[in-house]
Motif scaffolding. Structure first.
Motif, PDB file in Angstrom:
ATOM      1  N   LEU A  95     -54.794 -73.276 -52.196  1.00  0.00           N
ATOM      2  CA  LEU A  95     -55.982 -72.487 -52.524  1.00  0.00           C
ATOM      3  C   LEU A  95     -56.823 -73.183 -53.588  1.00  0.00           C
ATOM      4  O   LEU A  95     -58.061 -73.205 -53.502  1.00  0.00           O
ATOM      5  CB  LEU A  95     -55.575 -71.092 -52.991  1.00  0.00           C
ATOM      6  CG  LEU A  95     -54.929 -70.192 -51.938  1.00  0.00           C
ATOM      7  CD1 LEU A  95     -54.450 -68.902 -52.561  1.00  0.00           C
ATOM      8  CD2 LEU A  95     -55.879 -69.915 -50.792  1.00  0.00           C
ATOM      9  N   GLU A  98     -59.064 -75.824 -52.311  1.00  0.00           N
ATOM     10  CA  GLU A  98     -60.241 -75.288 -51.612  1.00  0.00           C
ATOM     11  C   GLU A  98     -61.154 -74.491 -52.542  1.00  0.00           C
ATOM     12  O   GLU A  98     -62.150 -73.928 -52.095  1.00  0.00           O
ATOM     13  CB  GLU A  98     -59.793 -74.396 -50.440  1.00  0.00           C
ATOM     14  CG  GLU A  98     -58.972 -75.109 -49.391  1.00  0.00           C
ATOM     15  CD  GLU A  98     -59.757 -76.212 -48.685  1.00  0.00           C
ATOM     16  OE1 GLU A  98     -60.981 -76.056 -48.497  1.00  0.00           O
ATOM     17  OE2 GLU A  98     -59.145 -77.241 -48.343  1.00  0.00           O
ATOM     18  N   ASN A 100     -60.253 -71.688 -54.082  1.00  0.00           N
ATOM     19  CA  ASN A 100     -60.006 -70.274 -53.803  1.00  0.00           C
ATOM     20  C   ASN A 100     -58.817 -69.689 -54.549  1.00  0.00           C
ATOM     21  O   ASN A 100     -58.328 -68.616 -54.192  1.00  0.00           O
ATOM     22  CB  ASN A 100     -59.805 -70.065 -52.291  1.00  0.00           C
ATOM     23  CG  ASN A 100     -61.071 -70.269 -51.515  1.00  0.00           C
ATOM     24  OD1 ASN A 100     -62.145 -69.865 -51.948  1.00  0.00           O
ATOM     25  ND2 ASN A 100     -60.965 -70.907 -50.351  1.00  0.00           N
ATOM     26  N   TRP A 103     -58.380 -65.927 -55.645  1.00  0.00           N
ATOM     27  CA  TRP A 103     -57.990 -64.867 -54.715  1.00  0.00           C
ATOM     28  C   TRP A 103     -56.587 -64.330 -54.995  1.00  0.00           C
ATOM     29  O   TRP A 103     -56.252 -63.221 -54.581  1.00  0.00           O
ATOM     30  CB  TRP A 103     -58.059 -65.372 -53.272  1.00  0.00           C
ATOM     31  CG  TRP A 103     -59.439 -65.276 -52.708  1.00  0.00           C
ATOM     32  CD1 TRP A 103     -60.461 -66.166 -52.872  1.00  0.00           C
ATOM     33  CD2 TRP A 103     -59.945 -64.219 -51.906  1.00  0.00           C
ATOM     34  NE1 TRP A 103     -61.566 -65.718 -52.211  1.00  0.00           N
ATOM     35  CE2 TRP A 103     -61.279 -64.534 -51.607  1.00  0.00           C
ATOM     36  CE3 TRP A 103     -59.388 -63.046 -51.406  1.00  0.00           C
ATOM     37  CZ2 TRP A 103     -62.076 -63.716 -50.830  1.00  0.00           C
ATOM     38  CZ3 TRP A 103     -60.177 -62.218 -50.626  1.00  0.00           C
ATOM     39  CH2 TRP A 103     -61.516 -62.552 -50.351  1.00  0.00           C
ATOM     40  N   ARG A 140     -58.818 -56.827 -53.337  1.00  0.00           N
ATOM     41  CA  ARG A 140     -58.758 -57.778 -52.228  1.00  0.00           C
ATOM     42  C   ARG A 140     -57.342 -57.838 -51.668  1.00  0.00           C
ATOM     43  O   ARG A 140     -56.390 -57.420 -52.309  1.00  0.00           O
ATOM     44  CB  ARG A 140     -59.233 -59.167 -52.665  1.00  0.00           C
ATOM     45  CG  ARG A 140     -58.343 -59.835 -53.683  1.00  0.00           C
ATOM     46  CD  ARG A 140     -58.828 -61.162 -54.186  1.00  0.00           C
ATOM     47  NE  ARG A 140     -60.057 -61.203 -54.920  1.00  0.00           N
ATOM     48  CZ  ARG A 140     -60.242 -60.770 -56.176  1.00  0.00           C
ATOM     49  NH1 ARG A 140     -59.249 -60.204 -56.815  1.00  0.00           N
ATOM     50  NH2 ARG A 140     -61.388 -60.891 -56.779  1.00  0.00           N
ATOM     51  N   VAL A 142     -54.641 -60.570 -49.428  1.00  0.00           N
ATOM     52  CA  VAL A 142     -54.358 -61.908 -48.921  1.00  0.00           C
ATOM     53  C   VAL A 142     -53.118 -61.854 -48.036  1.00  0.00           C
ATOM     54  O   VAL A 142     -52.277 -60.952 -48.167  1.00  0.00           O
ATOM     55  CB  VAL A 142     -54.161 -62.953 -50.055  1.00  0.00           C
ATOM     56  CG1 VAL A 142     -55.467 -63.218 -50.789  1.00  0.00           C
ATOM     57  CG2 VAL A 142     -53.079 -62.546 -51.012  1.00  0.00           C
ATOM     58  N   TYR A 161     -60.920 -60.618 -42.883  1.00  0.00           N
ATOM     59  CA  TYR A 161     -60.212 -61.745 -43.499  1.00  0.00           C
ATOM     60  C   TYR A 161     -60.902 -63.053 -43.100  1.00  0.00           C
ATOM     61  O   TYR A 161     -61.391 -63.193 -41.980  1.00  0.00           O
ATOM     62  CB  TYR A 161     -58.751 -61.803 -43.041  1.00  0.00           C
ATOM     63  CG  TYR A 161     -57.870 -60.754 -43.659  1.00  0.00           C
ATOM     64  CD1 TYR A 161     -57.187 -61.003 -44.853  1.00  0.00           C
ATOM     65  CD2 TYR A 161     -57.698 -59.513 -43.046  1.00  0.00           C
ATOM     66  CE1 TYR A 161     -56.370 -60.042 -45.415  1.00  0.00           C
ATOM     67  CE2 TYR A 161     -56.878 -58.545 -43.609  1.00  0.00           C
ATOM     68  CZ  TYR A 161     -56.220 -58.812 -44.789  1.00  0.00           C
ATOM     69  OH  TYR A 161     -55.414 -57.866 -45.349  1.00  0.00           O
ATOM     70  N   ARG A 162     -60.919 -63.994 -44.031  1.00  0.00           N
ATOM     71  CA  ARG A 162     -61.435 -65.331 -43.745  1.00  0.00           C
ATOM     72  C   ARG A 162     -60.415 -66.352 -44.244  1.00  0.00           C
ATOM     73  O   ARG A 162     -59.597 -66.059 -45.106  1.00  0.00           O
ATOM     74  CB  ARG A 162     -62.794 -65.552 -44.387  1.00  0.00           C
ATOM     75  CG  ARG A 162     -62.780 -65.584 -45.896  1.00  0.00           C
ATOM     76  CD  ARG A 162     -64.176 -65.899 -46.444  1.00  0.00           C
ATOM     77  NE  ARG A 162     -64.202 -65.923 -47.882  1.00  0.00           N
ATOM     78  CZ  ARG A 162     -63.935 -66.982 -48.634  1.00  0.00           C
ATOM     79  NH1 ARG A 162     -63.587 -68.126 -48.073  1.00  0.00           N
ATOM     80  NH2 ARG A 162     -63.993 -66.913 -49.951  1.00  0.00           N
ATOM     81  N   ASP A 163     -60.488 -67.537 -43.684  1.00  0.00           N
ATOM     82  CA  ASP A 163     -59.581 -68.602 -44.097  1.00  0.00           C
ATOM     83  C   ASP A 163     -59.884 -69.026 -45.523  1.00  0.00           C
ATOM     84  O   ASP A 163     -61.034 -69.314 -45.862  1.00  0.00           O
ATOM     85  CB  ASP A 163     -59.711 -69.813 -43.176  1.00  0.00           C
ATOM     86  CG  ASP A 163     -59.176 -69.568 -41.789  1.00  0.00           C
ATOM     87  OD1 ASP A 163     -58.436 -68.588 -41.590  1.00  0.00           O
ATOM     88  OD2 ASP A 163     -59.508 -70.364 -40.882  1.00  0.00           O
ATOM     89  N   LEU A 164     -58.851 -69.047 -46.350  1.00  0.00           N
ATOM     90  CA  LEU A 164     -58.962 -69.543 -47.726  1.00  0.00           C
ATOM     91  C   LEU A 164     -58.350 -70.930 -47.849  1.00  0.00           C
ATOM     92  O   LEU A 164     -58.766 -71.720 -48.682  1.00  0.00           O
ATOM     93  CB  LEU A 164     -58.253 -68.592 -48.689  1.00  0.00           C
ATOM     94  CG  LEU A 164     -58.768 -67.147 -48.709  1.00  0.00           C
ATOM     95  CD1 LEU A 164     -57.886 -66.289 -49.607  1.00  0.00           C
ATOM     96  CD2 LEU A 164     -60.221 -67.090 -49.138  1.00  0.00           C
ATOM     97  N   GLY A 181     -57.972 -64.217 -46.722  1.00  0.00           N
ATOM     98  CA  GLY A 181     -58.264 -63.177 -47.694  1.00  0.00           C
ATOM     99  C   GLY A 181     -59.427 -62.317 -47.237  1.00  0.00           C
ATOM    100  O   GLY A 181     -60.297 -62.779 -46.498  1.00  0.00           O
TER     101      GLY A 181
END
Length: 189
Positions: A95, A98, A100, A103, A140, A142, A161-164, A181
């Motif tokens: 994470l 990236e 992220n 999160w 949130r 995850v 949800y989106r790719d983290l 997340g």
């Protein structure tokens, strides 16, 4: 050899979602997970200890989908994220890479969500995860899922949800995972 849950399957129209004492029904839940995820008997034995440990964590909660006869055909459980937990320590570097890692703070982690294959594609998984996260105090959620274009990943995307992070490698897992997340509450459609 994969673990199997025996017996005829009841009518899927009679499934009810509600609170689950996962510690008391861990064998039933893992039988569902074994069929849904293709676990061996040895893997089921290892996961039993993990589930019981997780359920003793502060804020851990579980929901189950059962038939009128009480047969468990789906379950979900999760807990507020703790950065000192194993899962969090494994995913954090991915994470961070990236951008992220934030999160992980203030997040409710979906630890497991499984529905028996004979009961999939009927909205049971969606009902389980949305009800569980609706009760979360965190802003949130995850989770991790196999990094493939699967029906589970499609469901998570529809829920917001989106790719983290992708290509996350867990020790002893042969396939990579994606960490996803979503802000809470989850999307409805």
């Amino acid at each position: 050899m994969p673990h199997t849950a025996g017996g005829p399957l009841p009518d899927p129209r009679t499934v009810v979602t509600g609170p689950l004492d996962l510690a008391a029904r861990v064998d039933d839940a893992l039988a569902v997970q074994a069929v849904a995820f293709g676990l061996t008997d040895e893997e089921v034995g290892v996961r039993q200890h993990i589930v019981l440990r997780h359920m003793s964590s502060p804020g851990a909660r579980a929901l189950g989908a059962t038939t009128e006869e009480g047969r468990l055909v789906g379950f979900v459980y999760g807990m507020p994220n703790d950065r000192s937990h194993w899962w969090s320590t494994v995913v954090e570097p991915y994470l961070r890479q990236e951008g992220n890692e934030g999160w992980l703070d203030g997040a409710f982690v979906i630890t497991e969500l499984h529905v028996h294959p004979a009961f999939q594609h009927r909205g049971i998984g969606r009902d389980l995860i949305t009800r569980l996260t609706d009760g979360a105090a965190e802003p949130r959620s995850v989770l991790s899922a196999l990094d493939t274009d699967s029906p589970a990943r499609a469901l998570y995307r529809r829920l917001g949800y989106r790719d983290l992070a992708r290509r996350v490698q867990f020790p002893s897992a042969p396939q990579p995972y994606a960490v996803m997340g979503a802000p809470l509450p989850l999307r409805r459609w």
